[in-house]
Design an enzyme around this catalytic site. Structure first.
Site, PDB file in Angstrom:
ATOM      1  N   ASP A 137     -17.348   7.513  -0.771  1.00 46.18           N
ATOM      2  CA  ASP A 137     -16.068   7.290  -0.090  1.00 46.18           C
ATOM      3  C   ASP A 137     -15.718   8.611   0.594  1.00 46.18           C
ATOM      4  OD1 ASP A 137     -13.571   6.338   0.700  1.00 46.18           O
ATOM      5  OD2 ASP A 137     -12.695   6.315  -1.311  1.00 46.18           O
ATOM      6  N   CYS A 189     -16.352   1.914   1.274  1.00 47.77           N
ATOM      7  CA  CYS A 189     -15.224   1.016   1.579  1.00 47.77           C
ATOM      8  C   CYS A 189     -14.710   1.185   2.998  1.00 47.77           C
ATOM      9  CB  CYS A 189     -14.101   1.215   0.565  1.00 47.77           C
ATOM     10  SG  CYS A 189     -13.326   2.842   0.646  1.00 47.77           S
ATOM     11  N   HIS A 209      -7.589   0.661  -6.224  1.00 46.16           N
ATOM     12  CA  HIS A 209      -7.769  -0.177  -5.030  1.00 46.16           C
ATOM     13  C   HIS A 209      -8.519  -1.445  -5.473  1.00 46.16           C
ATOM     14  CE1 HIS A 209      -7.872  -1.276  -0.962  1.00 46.16           C
ATOM     15  NE2 HIS A 209      -8.721  -0.402  -0.451  1.00 46.16           N
ATOM     16  N   ARG A 260       0.879  -1.187   0.000  1.00 46.42           N
ATOM     17  CA  ARG A 260       0.000   0.000   0.000  1.00 46.42           C
ATOM     18  C   ARG A 260       0.905   1.222   0.000  1.00 46.42           C
ATOM     19  NH1 ARG A 260      -5.263   1.435   3.657  1.00 46.42           N
ATOM     20  NH2 ARG A 260      -6.134   0.063   2.070  1.00 46.42           N
ATOM     21  N   GLN A 319     -10.332  -3.916  -3.003  1.00 46.36           N
ATOM     22  CA  GLN A 319     -11.581  -3.379  -2.465  1.00 46.36           C
ATOM     23  C   GLN A 319     -12.736  -3.636  -3.437  1.00 46.36           C
ATOM     24  OE1 GLN A 319     -12.099  -1.530   0.587  1.00 46.36           O
ATOM     25  NE2 GLN A 319     -14.175  -2.100   0.009  1.00 46.36           N
ATOM     26  N   ARG A 379     -13.907  -8.269   2.569  1.00 47.03           N
ATOM     27  CA  ARG A 379     -12.490  -8.077   2.233  1.00 47.03           C
ATOM     28  C   ARG A 379     -11.716  -9.364   2.556  1.00 47.03           C
ATOM     29  NH1 ARG A 379     -10.156  -3.119   1.905  1.00 47.03           N
ATOM     30  NH2 ARG A 379      -8.480  -4.379   1.006  1.00 47.03           N
TER      31      ARG A 379
HETATM   32  N1   CP Z   1     -11.215   0.031   2.804  1.00 44.73           N
HETATM   33  C1   CP Z   1      -9.935  -0.041   3.196  1.00 44.73           C
HETATM   34  O1   CP Z   1      -9.012  -0.283   2.406  1.00 44.73           O
HETATM   35  O2   CP Z   1      -9.768   0.144   4.532  1.00 44.73           O
HETATM   36  P1   CP Z   1      -8.387   0.340   5.276  1.00 44.73           P
HETATM   37  O3   CP Z   1      -7.801   1.648   4.810  1.00 44.73           O
HETATM   38  O4   CP Z   1      -8.722   0.333   6.723  1.00 44.73           O
HETATM   39  O5   CP Z   1      -7.473  -0.796   4.903  1.00 44.73           O
HETATM   40  N1  NVA Z   2     -10.033   6.773  -1.110  1.00 45.51           N
HETATM   41  C1  NVA Z   2      -9.599   6.365   0.207  1.00 45.51           C
HETATM   42  C2  NVA Z   2      -9.804   4.899   0.373  1.00 45.51           C
HETATM   43  C3  NVA Z   2      -9.411   4.372   1.722  1.00 45.51           C
HETATM   44  C4  NVA Z   2      -9.580   2.895   1.841  1.00 45.51           C
HETATM   45  C5  NVA Z   2      -8.150   6.758   0.438  1.00 45.51           C
HETATM   46  O1  NVA Z   2      -7.343   6.576  -0.478  1.00 45.51           O
HETATM   47  O2  NVA Z   2      -7.835   7.243   1.525  1.00 45.51           O
END
Ligand code: CP
Ligand code: NVA
Length: 311
Positions: free
Chosen positions: A218, A255, A131, A104, A134, A283
């Site tokens: 989101d 998400c 993502h 990530r 997700q 997930r």
């Molecule tokens: N939705 C998601 O990716 O959550 P986190 O940022 O908690 O991993």
């Molecule tokens: N769009 C959000 C998703 C988090 C899971 C971010 O990138 O922070």
């Protein structure tokens, strides 16, 4: 000859049938929630985080452990990668120690570069561009709640962010309609290119919500964008009035993490339409299927008496 590693980075690069097989496996693995097959017995996953996470970290760790594997969590700054070590050397060394890597990090091209030097699968666990893990869990949730996703109308409200972009990539692959309502200043330059087939993108939230099966939003401020002004998002808040434009049996998805009262009201979150905790749980099941796909068919020999989920 050694097989090329099966990365999970960009949905468009993965054949439609493979994505559907992964989802089918995710549903099957959910049914085996309390008796998980030891598909990844003895295998190791390195998990590299350069951003916060709750669901992604939990789901990858628990998925690996329930399938018989091991995990190692690192942050980029713990590693020499956060200093001066090259991506190439990092990829080549990781490939000698573990069987797959989940990463990530903001910079999407860094993930692709890591994959280009890696002889093990690399999994995109969120970048600024996408993502994909997700979206697999989200499609799984829609299938559970509403049946086949083909032909369903999904409506997105708010930022044109990593999650929205991945829904755009998924729409032609899974044959669903997608309407995105995004504040005008944030509309992408390639709107004309996007506005075709089963995708439409514009700035009218009511138009997007009309007759939708699924209402999705989101956070307005993604990780790394702190300090961004949020006033332009106010007309895109998901409230009961917006939901009333959708089908009566429409579901609400997010998400997570959620900023209650910003992108969505408590009233919607507390309504029967809200499926966010099933979405979060999925997930785990989707991750198991993604890990099995990446690690079972990548030259890694999985010691299991169970049938290989991907034939
Ligand atoms: N939705 C998601 O990716 O959550 P986190 O940022 O908690 O991993
Ligand atoms: N769009 C959000 C998703 C988090 C899971 C971010 O990138 O922070």
């Amino acid at each position: 000859m050694t097989q090329a590693p099966k990365h999970f980075i960009n949905l468009p690069e993965i054949p439609d049938e493979t994505l559907k097989a992964i989802l089918k496996a995710a549903h099957a693995l959910k049914k085996q929630k309390y008796t998980p097959p030891q598909l990844l017995d003895g295998l190791s996953l390195a998990m590299i985080f350069d951003k916060r996470s709750t669901r992604t970290r939990l789901s990858f760790e628990i998925a690996m452990k329930q399938l018989g594997g091991h995990t190692l969590v690192m942050t980029k700054d713990d590693m020499q990668l956060g200093g001066s070590e090259s991506i190439e050397d990092t990829a080549k060394v990781l490939s000698r120690f573990v069987d797959a890597v989940m990463i990530r990090i903001s910079n999407h091209s860094m993930v692709e570069e890591l994959a280009s030097f890696s002889s093990i699968p690399i999994i995109n666990a969120l970048t600024d561009e996408s993502h994909p893990c997700q979206i697999m869990a989200d499609i799984m949730t829609i299938e559970e709640k509403l049946g086949s996703i083909a032909g369903k109308k999904l409506a997105w409200f708010g930022d044109y962010n990593n999650v929205a972009k991945t829904f755009v990539q998924a729409a032609p692959k899974f044959d669903f309609e997608l309407k995105l309502a995004v504040p005008e200043p944030l509309l992408p330059d390639n709107c004309d290119l996007l506005n075709q087939g089963n995708i439409s993108i514009g700035s009218d939230p009511i138009h997007a919500a009309q007759n939708a099966d699924v209402i999705i939003t989101d956070t307005w401020v993604s990780m790394g964008q702190e300090g961004k002004t949020i006033d332009m998002f106010l007309p895109y808040r998901v409230n009961s009035e917006l939901m009333s434009n959708a089908k009566s049996e429409a579901i609400f998805m997010h998400c997570m993490p959620i900023h209650r009262g910003e992108e969505v009201t408590d009233e919607v979150l507390n309504s029967p339409a809200c499926v966010i905790y099933d979405e979060a749980e999925n997930r785990l099941h989707a991750q198991k299927a993604i890990l099995a796909y990446c690690m079972q068919n990548s030259g890694v020999q999985v010691q299991t008496t169970k049938e290989n989920l991907f034939g």
